[in-house]
Enzyme design. Structure first.
Site, PDB file in Angstrom:
ATOM      1  CG  ASP A 277      -1.935   1.071   1.247  1.00 26.24           C
ATOM      2  OD1 ASP A 277      -2.865   1.001   0.435  1.00 26.24           O
ATOM      3  OD2 ASP A 277      -1.797   1.999   2.067  1.00 26.24           O
TER       4      ASP A 277
ATOM      5  CD  GLU B 177      -2.523   1.762  -3.456  1.00 33.33           C
ATOM      6  OE1 GLU B 177      -3.570   2.431  -3.565  1.00 33.33           O
ATOM      7  OE2 GLU B 177      -1.623   2.047  -2.640  1.00 33.33           O
TER       8      GLU B 177
END
Length: 681
Positions: free
Chosen positions: A399, A428
Site C-alpha cells: 500500500d 500500489e
C-alpha cells in the site's frame, strides 16, 4: 618543470590503457540506467542481448556474451553473431528465479582475420606468403591448446602441413583450400588469443522471476464480507468456502486487504465518517490494536491455523493468496507505545496522522523514515514480510509504497528475494510516472497503472504503446485494474453493463497482468458516495457487505470465459508484442498480440461506445503477423465462438454493446474445414 597533480593523473590513466586493444564495445543492451538497476525477465526463457562492437580497419572481431548467476564465480559464454551495422546478438537462459549478471567481451581475432584476407587473395605468391603466416598462427593456437591432447596434435599437424605446402611449388588453389579448411578453423576457434580483449566496464544485473511475475490474474476481496449470512462478520473459513467460486472465475491470485487487528482509537465510521458508531468495523488499513499489530490476525477472521489452511487450500486450486502490506499504524498499535521514536510528533504532544490534503486520515499514523532509529525500524518492517512468508505467502501488494523511503524498498526487497527468489511485490502507487518507474527499478515486480483513467482510443493507444514499447518495458510490469476499493472511476458511474464488459476485456487483453475488485465488479457496483466522487457509496472499506453471488446480472460467466481465453493463448501472456491496428472509427480500438513463434495471434476489437452499435474497417499488418494476406484466413471469436473467413489486410467488424462490446479473435491461416479434418483424423 615538475608535473602537476592533474597531469600526473592523466599520465597514470594513459599508462593503464593498453594501446594494443583495438576492439571497441560501444553499447550493451538491454540495460537500465547504465546498469544501475536490473533488467527483468522470466526464468527458463531466453534473454536476448545486443552489443555494438567494432574495431579499426577491416579485421574480424569475435564477441562473447558472458553470464552467470550472481552467487556463482564462474562465467558461462555464448558467442555473439554479427547482424548488420556492427550489431551483435546472442541469448542466454537463466534456469531458475534469482539474480544474474551479464557482460560482453570482444577481441580482434587474428586467425579469423587472416582467413578473411586469404579468401580474397588470387595471386599465387600472395597465397604462399599468407599460408606461411597462417602456419605460424596455427602453431600459436596449438600452444594455447596445451592439455587438450587430440586437439593440440591436430593443430600442430595442420600448422606443419601448411608450412610444408607453402614452401613447395604446389598448386596455389590447392594451397588456399588447405589453408581455409573448415574443420581446422572450427577447431582453432576453441583456443583464441584473448590477451588483447576489450571488456564492457562492469556487469549488468538481471532479475529472473517466475512466470506469475509476468502473467497473473488477480481477484481482490474482503474476507470480512465473505459470510453467506448478511450482517455476520466473515471468516477465513467463509473465504475457504468461496475458493471454488474464485477458481471458477479463473483467477490465480486471491488478494486480501489487511487482515490485522483494526484500531479502535479514532476509528472511522461508515462512508468514512469521522466518528464510528457502535458496531462499526473500521478500516482494515488502520492497523493495530490491543490484540496486536502487523504480525497478528484480526480475531474475528480466525486463527493463524485457519489462515494457513486457507493458503494451502487455495494452492490446491491453483490460487495463491496475496497479502496487503500497509506500513502504517492505528493510534493504538503496540508500536506507537513501544517505539515512539518511529513516528513524528507535533508540538501539542500528539502524533502526526496521515494527510493528503484535503483528505485526512486521523486513524492512521505514518512512520518517520528520518528517525535516528531507522535501522531498527527497517529491521522490524523486514520481519513483517518474513513472518508472512513463513506462513506460506509469496505475493505481496504494498500500500502506497511511494510514501516510504526509496532506500528502504531497494534494501528490503533485495534482502528478501535473496532467500526467496519467487516473491512477487505489487506496488500500489497511483502517483507521478517517474516515481512509479523508480519503484519498479528498485525491485517491485509489478505496478498499478493509470489504466483506470484512460478511456478514449487515443488515451489507451498512447499509454499502452508507452508501456509495451517504451524504455520501461525492461523493468516496469503493468498490472491494470478497472476498479479498486479506493477507485470507482466516473466511467463506471452509469452502471451500464456494456461499460463493465468492455473495461474487463480491455484490462485482460491489453496487459498480461490485471485484476478486479470483486464481487463489486462482477455485480456492477457503481454508485458513488457523491456525484463525481471516486469513493463508493457504502464503501466496503468501512463496513461489512453482503454480496449475492448468484445475482442474474453478474458478469461471472464473461469473466470466467475471458480468463480461460487468457490462459489458453500464450500471446496474451506478455506485453512486448502489443501493436495497435488502424481503424476508421475512433469508437473502435483494435490491437494484436502474438507469441514469439507467431503460432498464436490474438486480435482484440473493443467498442468504446457503451450505447450505440459501431462498425468500421480494421487494417492489419498481416506480414508482421505471419499471415499470407493473399489467402483466406480464419478469425475465431473466442468470446462468442463465431468464426469468420477474412482475406487481405482490411476487414469489416460491427459490435453491438447491448450484446457484446468486444471481439477477441484467434487469428489462424487455416480454414474451418481444414481444422475439422484435423479433428476427425
Amino acid at each position: 618543470m615538475s608535473a602537476t597533480p592533474r597531469s600526473r593523473a592523466r599520465s597514470v590513466a594513459r599508462a593503464e590503457i593498453d594501446g594494443r586493444v583495438r576492439a571497441v564495445i560501444d553499447a550493451v543492451l538491454p540495460a537500465v540506467d547504465g546498469g544501475r538497476f536490473a533488467v527483468k525477465r522470466v526464468a527458463g526463457e531466453p534473454v536476448a542481448v545486443e552489443a555494438h562492437c567494432f574495431a579499426d580497419g577491416h579485421d574480424v572481431l569475435r564477441v562473447m556474451l558472458r553470464w552467470r548467476a550472481e552467487a556463482d564465480s564462474a562465467w558461462q559464454e555464448e558467442e555473439m553473431l554479427h547482424t548488420v551495422n556492427d550489431v551483435w546478438h546472442a541469448r542466454f537462459t537463466p534456469p531458475l528465479p534469482g539474480r544474474y549478471r551479464y557482460s560482453v567481451t570482444a577481441w580482434v581475432d587474428r586467425l579469423r582475420s587472416w582467413r578473411h584476407e586469404l579468401a580474397r587473395r588470387v595471386e599465387a605468391d600472395d597465397i604462399r606468403i599468407a599460408a606461411q603466416v597462417g602456419a605460424a598462427l596455427l602453431a600459436e593456437t596449438a600452444a594455447r591448446a596445451k592439455g587438450a591432447g587430440a586437439d593440440q596434435k591436430a593443430l600442430k599437424e595442420a600448422s606443419a602441413r601448411l608450412r610444408r605446402e607453402a614452401q613447395s611449388p604446389a598448386d596455389a588453389d590447392a594451397l588456399k583450400a588447405l589453408a581455409l579448411d573448415e574443420a581446422i578453423a572450427a577447431l582453432a576457434d576453441h583456443y583464441p588469443d584473448r590477451s588483447l580483449a576489450a571488456h564492457w566496464p562492469g556487469e549488468l544485473p538481471l532479475v529472473a522471476e517466475r512466470e506469475r511475475a509476468r502473467f497473473s490474474s488477480w481477484y481482490e476481496m474482503f474476507p470480512r464480507s465473505a459470510s453467506p449470512q448478511a450482517g455476520r462478520h466473515g471468516t477465513f473459513q467463509d473465504v475457504e468456502a468461496r475458493l471454488p467460486y474464485v477458481a471458477e472465475l479463473g483467477f490465480d491470485v486471491l488478494y486480501f486487504p489487511p487482515i490485522h487487528p483494526i484500531g479502535r482509537d479514532k476509528r472511522k465510521g461508515r462512508d468514512n465518517a469521522l466518528e464510528a458508531a457502535a458496531g462499526d468495523v473500521g478500516s482494515p488499513w488502520a492497523i493495530g490494536a490491543a490484540e496486536g499489530g502487523h504480525k497478528s490476525i484480526l480475531p474475528e477472521l480466525g486463527t493463524p491455523d485457519d489462515f494457513r489452511r486457507l493458503v494451502a487450500k487455495a494452492r490446491e486450486l491453483g490460487i495463491e493468496v496475496a497479502m496487503d502490506i500497509a506500513f502504517q499504524c492505528a493510534p493504538d498499535h503496540p508500536w506507537v507505545r513501544e517505539h515512539p521514536q518511529w513516528f513524528s510528533w507535533r508540538p501539542d504532544g500528539s502524533v502526526q496522522y496521515a494527510e493528503n490534503p484535503p483528505k485526512k486520515y486521523q486513524d492512521i499514523y505514518p512512520f518517520n523514515f528520518e528517525t535516528d532509529d531507522w535501522r531498527s525500524l527497517w529491521a522490524e518492517l523486514k520481519s513483517v514480510f518474513e513472518h508472512w512468508i513463513a506462513e506460506g505467502v509469496q505475493i505481496f501488494r504494498v500500500d502506497n509504497p511511494h510514501t516510504k523511503a526509496f532506500a528502504f524498498w531497494e534494501w528490503v526487497i533485495a534482502e528478501l528475494k535473496r532467500d526467496h527468489p519467487g516473491l512477487i511485490f505489487l506496488a500500489e502507487a497511483f502517483t507521478r510516472p517517474k516515481v512509479m518507474h523508480r519503484l519498479a527499478k528498485l525491485g517491485y515486480t509489478q505496478s498499478y497503472t493509470y489504466f483506470t483513467w484512460r478511456n478514449t482510443k487515443h488515451e489507451l493507444t498512447e499509454y499502452f504503446t508507452e508501456l509495451s514499447q517504451g524504455a520501461g518495458r525492461e523493468y516496469f510490469r503493468p498490472n491494470v485494474w478497472p476498479n479498486t476499493p479506493d477507485i470507482l472511476n466516473e466511467h463506471l458511474h452509469s452502471g451500464e453493463r456494456s461499460v463493465f464488459m468492455s473495461r474487463l476485456v480491455l484490462a485482460a487483453t491489453l496487459s498480461a497482468s490485471y485484476g478486479i475488485y470483486g464481487p463489486a465488479y462482477e455485480l456492477l457496483e457503481h454508485v458513488p458516495r457523491t456525484p463525481g466522487s471516486e469513493e463508493y457509496l457504502h464503501s466496503e472499506k468501512y463496513e461489512l457487505r453482503h454480496w449475492n453471488l448468484d445475482d442474474p446480472r453478474s458478469l461471472r460467466d464473461l469473466i470466467a470465459r475471458v480468463n480461460r481465453i487468457r490462459r489458453g493463448n500464450p500471446a496474451l501472456h506478455a506485453n512486448e508484442s502489443l501493436r495497435f491496428a488502424a481503424t476508421d472509427n475512433d469508437q473502435l480500438i483494435a490491437y494484436t498480440k502474438c507469441s514469439g513463434d507467431l503460432r498464436n495471434v490474438v486480435l482484440s476489437v473493443v467498442n468504446l461506445d457503451p450505447y450505440h452499435t459501431q462498425s468500421g474497417w480494421i487494417e492489419l499488418d498481416t506480414h508482421a503477423l505471419g499471415i499470407d494476406a493473399a489467402q483466406p484466413y480464419e478469425v475465431h471469436d473466442l468470446l462468442s465462438d463465431q468464426r469468420f473467413i477474412w482475406q487481405g489486410t482490411r476487414n469489416f467488424v460491427i459490435l453491438d454493446p447491448a450484446r457484446m462490446p468486444a471481439h477477441v479473435f484467434r487469428v489462424g491461416q487455416r480454414t474451418r474445414r481444414e481444422q475439422d479434418f484435423d479433428y476427425f483424423t
